[in-house]
Design a protein around this motif. Structure first.
Motif, PDB file in Angstrom:
ATOM      1  N   GLN A   1      42.092  33.337 135.337  1.00 20.40           N
ATOM      2  CA  GLN A   1      41.116  34.064 136.138  1.00 20.40           C
ATOM      3  C   GLN A   1      41.320  35.569 136.062  1.00 20.40           C
ATOM      4  O   GLN A   1      40.356  36.337 136.081  1.00 20.40           O
ATOM      5  N   ILE A   2      42.572  36.007 135.985  1.00 23.52           N
ATOM      6  CA  ILE A   2      42.806  37.443 136.141  1.00 23.52           C
ATOM      7  C   ILE A   2      43.399  38.130 134.905  1.00 23.52           C
ATOM      8  O   ILE A   2      43.601  39.349 134.927  1.00 23.52           O
ATOM      9  N   GLU A   3      43.651  37.381 133.813  1.00 18.20           N
ATOM     10  CA  GLU A   3      44.294  38.016 132.665  1.00 18.20           C
ATOM     11  C   GLU A   3      43.443  39.113 132.027  1.00 18.20           C
ATOM     12  O   GLU A   3      43.963  39.993 131.356  1.00 18.20           O
ATOM     13  N   GLU A   4      42.136  39.074 132.241  1.00 20.81           N
ATOM     14  CA  GLU A   4      41.270  40.079 131.618  1.00 20.81           C
ATOM     15  C   GLU A   4      41.504  41.473 132.201  1.00 20.81           C
ATOM     16  O   GLU A   4      41.582  42.447 131.464  1.00 20.81           O
ATOM     17  N   GLY A   5      41.600  41.550 133.551  1.00 27.77           N
ATOM     18  CA  GLY A   5      41.619  42.862 134.172  1.00 27.77           C
ATOM     19  C   GLY A   5      42.930  43.277 134.792  1.00 27.77           C
ATOM     20  O   GLY A   5      43.059  44.425 135.236  1.00 27.77           O
ATOM     21  N   HIS A   6      43.911  42.389 134.858  1.00 24.69           N
ATOM     22  CA  HIS A   6      45.191  42.711 135.469  1.00 24.69           C
ATOM     23  C   HIS A   6      45.894  43.806 134.666  1.00 24.69           C
ATOM     24  O   HIS A   6      45.946  43.766 133.441  1.00 24.69           O
ATOM     25  N   TRP A   7      46.453  44.788 135.363  1.00 24.28           N
ATOM     26  CA  TRP A   7      47.040  45.960 134.712  1.00 24.28           C
ATOM     27  C   TRP A   7      48.110  45.608 133.684  1.00 24.28           C
ATOM     28  O   TRP A   7      48.151  46.193 132.601  1.00 24.28           O
ATOM     29  N   TRP A   8      48.969  44.628 134.020  1.00 19.27           N
ATOM     30  CA  TRP A   8      50.077  44.283 133.127  1.00 19.27           C
ATOM     31  C   TRP A   8      49.547  43.689 131.831  1.00 19.27           C
ATOM     32  O   TRP A   8      49.972  44.064 130.736  1.00 19.27           O
ATOM     33  N   PHE A   9      48.599  42.750 131.927  1.00 25.89           N
ATOM     34  CA  PHE A   9      48.047  42.113 130.736  1.00 25.89           C
ATOM     35  C   PHE A   9      47.294  43.113 129.875  1.00 25.89           C
ATOM     36  O   PHE A   9      47.404  43.107 128.647  1.00 25.89           O
ATOM     37  N   GLN A  10      46.514  43.974 130.511  1.00 23.51           N
ATOM     38  CA  GLN A  10      45.766  44.968 129.746  1.00 23.51           C
ATOM     39  C   GLN A  10      46.707  45.902 128.995  1.00 23.51           C
ATOM     40  O   GLN A  10      46.473  46.216 127.820  1.00 23.51           O
ATOM     41  N   ALA A  11      47.762  46.340 129.665  1.00 23.01           N
ATOM     42  CA  ALA A  11      48.697  47.277 129.033  1.00 23.01           C
ATOM     43  C   ALA A  11      49.463  46.619 127.900  1.00 23.01           C
ATOM     44  O   ALA A  11      49.664  47.224 126.840  1.00 23.01           O
TER      45      ALA A  11
ATOM     46  N   SER B   1      45.934  32.032 124.776  1.00 22.07           N
ATOM     47  CA  SER B   1      45.273  31.863 126.069  1.00 22.07           C
ATOM     48  C   SER B   1      43.762  31.822 125.871  1.00 22.07           C
ATOM     49  O   SER B   1      43.275  31.157 124.971  1.00 22.07           O
ATOM     50  N   GLY B   2      43.014  32.566 126.691  1.00 23.90           N
ATOM     51  CA  GLY B   2      41.566  32.549 126.577  1.00 23.90           C
ATOM     52  C   GLY B   2      41.001  33.454 125.493  1.00 23.90           C
ATOM     53  O   GLY B   2      39.782  33.565 125.351  1.00 23.90           O
ATOM     54  N   GLY B   3      41.884  34.134 124.759  1.00 27.55           N
ATOM     55  CA  GLY B   3      41.450  34.913 123.607  1.00 27.55           C
ATOM     56  C   GLY B   3      41.153  36.385 123.829  1.00 27.55           C
ATOM     57  O   GLY B   3      40.463  36.982 122.994  1.00 27.55           O
ATOM     58  N   PRO B   4      41.677  37.047 124.877  1.00 24.92           N
ATOM     59  CA  PRO B   4      41.339  38.464 125.046  1.00 24.92           C
ATOM     60  C   PRO B   4      41.845  39.369 123.923  1.00 24.92           C
ATOM     61  O   PRO B   4      41.158  40.311 123.538  1.00 24.92           O
ATOM     62  N   LEU B   5      43.038  39.081 123.374  1.00 27.71           N
ATOM     63  CA  LEU B   5      43.518  39.889 122.255  1.00 27.71           C
ATOM     64  C   LEU B   5      42.713  39.590 121.001  1.00 27.71           C
ATOM     65  O   LEU B   5      42.344  40.510 120.252  1.00 27.71           O
ATOM     66  N   LEU B   6      42.409  38.333 120.763  1.00 26.59           N
ATOM     67  CA  LEU B   6      41.573  37.978 119.614  1.00 26.59           C
ATOM     68  C   LEU B   6      40.221  38.676 119.706  1.00 26.59           C
ATOM     69  O   LEU B   6      39.669  39.130 118.690  1.00 26.59           O
ATOM     70  N   LEU B   7      39.690  38.752 120.918  1.00 28.41           N
ATOM     71  CA  LEU B   7      38.412  39.425 121.127  1.00 28.41           C
ATOM     72  C   LEU B   7      38.503  40.897 120.752  1.00 28.41           C
ATOM     73  O   LEU B   7      37.615  41.442 120.072  1.00 28.41           O
TER      74      LEU B   7
END
Length: 260
Positions: free
Chosen positions: A24-34, A60-66
């Motif tokens: 739910q929060i991996e997209e916008g959480h500061w730690w994951f984004q950084a 995971s849901g693919g944010p880095l792949l994106l």
């Protein structure tokens, strides 16, 4: 904070809750984004062709792949032990994603130019098996990027919730890489600017009466202004890491190469 749940252990309700929170929060959480920003920065510095074959273990849901797809990379593969994460990545249009054990890869030898494993190795009991597999699927001269949590004395209930087996010093990570026949090219700590407060909080918790692990570990949504401030702080550190390596941090990363 993880993006890989060890499949040797059944998920208890607490870990199932954690996984749901994570996606739910991996997209916008500061730690994951950084952290994604730092991994992306390392990839860009490699100056790989856009057609390079890239595998992300623990996608995971693919944010880095994106982010990589948006930057023009065209040959992207992802695996994760989380069926929920893989399904989300597929919904984003990634065809080459699958549920798979990160220590038992179902790929042919010498399949990839780059393997990325961010906060994966600590979830796998046999680190040598994992590193041997990652080396096996790399082409000669291929690159490996590994991030892991740092320092065993920082162990907390968060590590328990995440089903970690260990945390690493830079020397321990370097030794594991060399032991498995990979050539280390870079080694640095990360999240150094927050090391002192994180260490203080975790050490103080150990002195307090025992509390049960939260279903979300240290994974918490923060007010927007605080989330933005922490993200800005670590983005500043990421810029510093373009020029030098850091001697301490909450995480440690390595860039290694399979011998040609």
């Amino acid at each position: 904070m993880h993006n890989y749940l060890d499949d040797s252990l059944p998920l208890s309700p607490v870990h199932s809750d954690y996984e749901a929170t994570y996606h739910q929060i991996e997209e916008g959480h500061w730690w994951f984004q950084a952290r994604r920003g730092m991994v992306f920065q390392l990839i860009q510095e490699l100056q790989l062709p856009k057609s390079a074959s890239i595998l992300e273990i623990g996608c995971s849901g693919g944010p880095l792949l994106l982010a990589l797809r948006q930057a023009g990379y065209t040959n992207l593969t992802g695996i994760d032990i989380s069926a929920q994460g893989v399904q989300l990545a597929k919904q984003r249009g990634f065809e080459h994603v699958a549920v798979m054990d990160g220590a038992k890869l179902e790929f042919a030898d010498a399949s990839f130019d780059l393997v990325i494993a961010s906060d994966v190795l600590e979830h796998i009991e046999n680190e040598n098996q994992a590193l041997q597999e990652w080396k096996r699927v790399l082409r000669p001269g291929g690159q490996l990027i590994v991030f892991v949590p740092a320092f065993q004395f920082l162990w907390s209930s968060h590590d328990d919730v995440n089903q970690h087996f260990r945390r690493y010093s830079s020397q321990q990570l370097s030794t594991a890489i060399a032991h498995n026949g990979l050539q280390q090219q870079r080694l640095s700590y990360w999240n150094s600017l927050l090391f002192a407060p994180v260490a203080l909080v975790r050490l103080l918790r150990k002195l307090l009466p025992g509390t049960e692990p939260s279903p979300s570990g240290d994974l918490q949504l923060l007010p927007a202004f605080l989330n933005t401030s922490l993200l800005s702080l670590l983005r500043t550190e990421n810029r510093i890491l373009r020029h030098l390596n850091l001697p301490v941090g909450v995480s440690v990363f390595a860039l290694a190469r399979k011998p040609a």
